[in-house]
Design an enzyme around this catalytic site. Structure first.
Site, short mmCIF file in Angstrom:
data_model
loop_
_atom_site.label_atom_id
_atom_site.label_comp_id
_atom_site.label_asym_id
_atom_site.label_seq_id
_atom_site.Cartn_x
_atom_site.Cartn_y
_atom_site.Cartn_z
N SER A 20 0.83 -1.21 0.00
CA SER A 20 0.00 0.00 0.00
C SER A 20 0.87 1.26 0.00
O SER A 20 1.87 1.34 0.73
CB SER A 20 -0.89 0.04 1.25
OG SER A 20 -1.81 -1.02 1.24
N ILE A 21 0.43 2.24 -0.77
CA ILE A 21 1.12 3.53 -0.77
C ILE A 21 1.12 4.11 0.65
O ILE A 21 2.12 4.68 1.10
CB ILE A 21 0.46 4.47 -1.79
CG1 ILE A 21 0.80 4.00 -3.21
CG2 ILE A 21 0.90 5.91 -1.57
CD1 ILE A 21 0.13 4.78 -4.33
N ASP A 65 -14.63 2.31 8.24
CA ASP A 65 -15.19 2.32 6.89
C ASP A 65 -15.57 3.77 6.64
O ASP A 65 -16.47 4.30 7.31
CB ASP A 65 -16.41 1.40 6.80
CG ASP A 65 -16.93 1.31 5.38
OD1 ASP A 65 -16.80 2.30 4.62
OD2 ASP A 65 -17.47 0.24 5.01
N TYR A 159 -9.75 4.13 -16.47
CA TYR A 159 -9.77 4.73 -15.13
C TYR A 159 -11.18 5.24 -14.79
O TYR A 159 -11.59 5.27 -13.64
CB TYR A 159 -8.72 5.84 -15.03
CG TYR A 159 -8.27 6.11 -13.60
CD1 TYR A 159 -7.63 5.14 -12.86
CD2 TYR A 159 -8.51 7.35 -13.01
CE1 TYR A 159 -7.22 5.38 -11.55
CE2 TYR A 159 -8.11 7.60 -11.71
CZ TYR A 159 -7.47 6.61 -10.99
OH TYR A 159 -7.07 6.86 -9.69
N LYS A 166 -11.42 11.36 -8.67
CA LYS A 166 -10.17 12.08 -8.39
C LYS A 166 -10.31 13.57 -8.71
O LYS A 166 -9.74 14.42 -8.02
CB LYS A 166 -9.00 11.48 -9.18
CG LYS A 166 -8.58 10.07 -8.73
CD LYS A 166 -8.18 10.00 -7.26
CE LYS A 166 -7.54 8.67 -6.90
NZ LYS A 166 -7.49 8.45 -5.44
N1 LIG Z 1 -1.42 2.40 -7.05
C1 LIG Z 1 -1.41 3.39 -7.93
O1 LIG Z 1 -0.95 3.22 -9.06
C2 LIG Z 1 -1.95 4.74 -7.54
C3 LIG Z 1 -1.61 5.86 -8.33
C4 LIG Z 1 -2.12 7.11 -7.97
C5 LIG Z 1 -2.94 7.22 -6.86
N2 LIG Z 1 -3.25 6.10 -6.12
C6 LIG Z 1 -4.12 6.27 -4.95
O2 LIG Z 1 -3.44 5.89 -3.78
C7 LIG Z 1 -4.41 5.58 -2.77
C8 LIG Z 1 -4.02 4.27 -2.11
O3 LIG Z 1 -4.16 3.19 -3.00
P1 LIG Z 1 -3.08 2.03 -3.16
O4 LIG Z 1 -2.69 2.00 -4.59
O5 LIG Z 1 -2.06 2.13 -2.10
O6 LIG Z 1 -3.96 0.70 -2.96
P2 LIG Z 1 -4.38 -0.10 -1.64
O7 LIG Z 1 -5.40 -1.09 -2.10
O8 LIG Z 1 -3.20 -0.62 -0.94
O9 LIG Z 1 -5.07 1.02 -0.74
C9 LIG Z 1 -6.42 1.42 -0.90
C10 LIG Z 1 -6.99 1.49 0.50
O10 LIG Z 1 -8.34 2.00 0.47
C11 LIG Z 1 -9.02 1.34 1.51
N3 LIG Z 1 -10.47 1.46 1.37
C12 LIG Z 1 -11.24 1.13 0.30
N4 LIG Z 1 -12.54 1.33 0.61
C13 LIG Z 1 -12.58 1.83 1.88
C14 LIG Z 1 -13.64 2.23 2.76
N5 LIG Z 1 -14.93 2.18 2.40
N6 LIG Z 1 -13.30 2.68 4.00
C15 LIG Z 1 -12.00 2.75 4.40
N7 LIG Z 1 -10.96 2.37 3.61
C16 LIG Z 1 -11.26 1.91 2.36
C17 LIG Z 1 -8.54 -0.11 1.41
O11 LIG Z 1 -8.82 -0.84 2.58
C18 LIG Z 1 -7.06 0.11 1.17
O12 LIG Z 1 -6.36 0.15 2.41
C19 LIG Z 1 -5.76 5.58 -3.48
O13 LIG Z 1 -6.38 6.82 -3.28
C20 LIG Z 1 -5.37 5.42 -4.94
O14 LIG Z 1 -6.36 5.90 -5.83
C21 LIG Z 1 -2.76 4.88 -6.43
#
Ligand SMILES: NC(=O)c1ccc[n+]([C@@H]2O[C@H](COP(=O)([O-])OP(=O)(O)OC[C@H]3O[C@@H](n4cnc5c(N)ncnc54)[C@H](O)[C@@H]3O)[C@@H](O)[C@H]2O)c1
Length: 259
Positions: A20-21, A65, A159, A166
């Protein structure tokens, strides 16, 4: 590390696993001496998140949540209890859209799933910022950070509704920055290039997105969650004290290109 985080405390939403980021960001902050509270969504990932949180000596791990106002209120009450009524930062790294809406045509997105994506991925920032506001005010200010993507500014095939979410998130960053600036609370976003995480796996054509970045970005290489962590550590630190309402791109320069 920029600024140093000794004596700073904050909340991280969005760790699901070590890819996760949010975890890349949390590690950087913890390495700098920050005290962290974590939230997780659902029992399925609780064990994972607790183990990761333990590894950085976290003082609070609790369920949230973000669709639930009750959850958000309870979480920030628990955070206030644990951190003597004050926090310095909030990391919002949460997004969701139904997998079927990240495959076909955006045009076919049904009403309920459109609102679901905007609720989880954009409104949640507003709800969390509002709940964090008094806790940051108690510390004389604070810094809020969310995660966005170029698909909110340009049409990126597949997307789809997440791009619309976003765009809403990006606008929310600017309005929150304006509202909360008078309390010395800053609000910023990082726009990351593609990183292989759980959420990324549900985007059809994600490998194509990666291949295009490698071919066309000025630096011709991928980023990882630690790159985002480094940028986050800056934006959340006092070094960025006069930076708010903005987006920092961590994408090997891809956003700068016209083709
Ligand atoms: N991975 C990429 O390429 C990328 C690029 C740009 C932006 N992002 C953004 O980074 C952020 C983190 O995503 P990631 O890529 O680390 O993936 P990830 O799946 O590791 O993280 C997403 C998180 O959102 C949480 N989540 C989803 N629904 C939820 C809810 N109802 N209540 C609480 N938490 C909830 C999940 O449990 C998870 O921990 C997101 O906003 C994503 O859009 C990701």
């Amino acid at each position: 590390m920029p600024g140093g985080y000794e004596g700073k405390r904050g909340v991280v939403l969005g760790v699901a696993n070590r890819r996760s980021i949010a975890w890349g960001i949390a590690k950087r902050l913890a390495d700098g001496g920050a005290e962290l509270a974590f939230t997780y969504q659902g029992e399925r990932i609780e064990k994972n998140v607790r183990e990761l949180a333990d590894s950085v000596g976290s003082r609070l791990v609790t369920a949230c949540d973000v669709r639930s106002d009750e959850d958000v209120t309870r979480v920030f009450d628990e955070v206030a209890d644990r951190f003597d009524g004050g926090i310095d930062f909030l990391v919002h790294s949460v997004a969701f859209a139904a997998a079927e809406d990240l495959e076909g045509r955006f045009t076919d997105t049904p009403r309920d799933r459109f609102w679901l994506a905007l609720d989880v991925s954009a409104y949640s920032l507003v709800a969390c910022a509002r709940a964090a506001e008094p806790l940051m005010e108690a510390r004389g200010g604070g810094s809020i950070l969310t995660m966005t993507y170029l698909g909110g500014e340009r049409a990126v095939p597949h997307y789809n509704v997440m791009g619309v979410a976003k765009a809403t998130l990006d606008a929310s960053v600017r309005y929150l920055a304006w509202d909360l600036g008078e309390k010395n609370i800053r609000v910023n976003a990082i726009s990351a290039g593609p990183v292989r995480t759980l959420a990324a796996r549900s985007i059809a054509g994600f490998p194509t997105m990666e291949a295009i970045v490698e071919e066309r970005a000025p630096l011709h290489r991928h980023i990882d969650s630690d790159d985002v962590g480094a940028a986050a550590a800056y934006l959340l630190s006092d070094d960025a004290r006069n930076v708010t309402g903005t987006t920092l791109y961590v994408d090997s320069g891809y956003h700068a290109m016209g083709m």
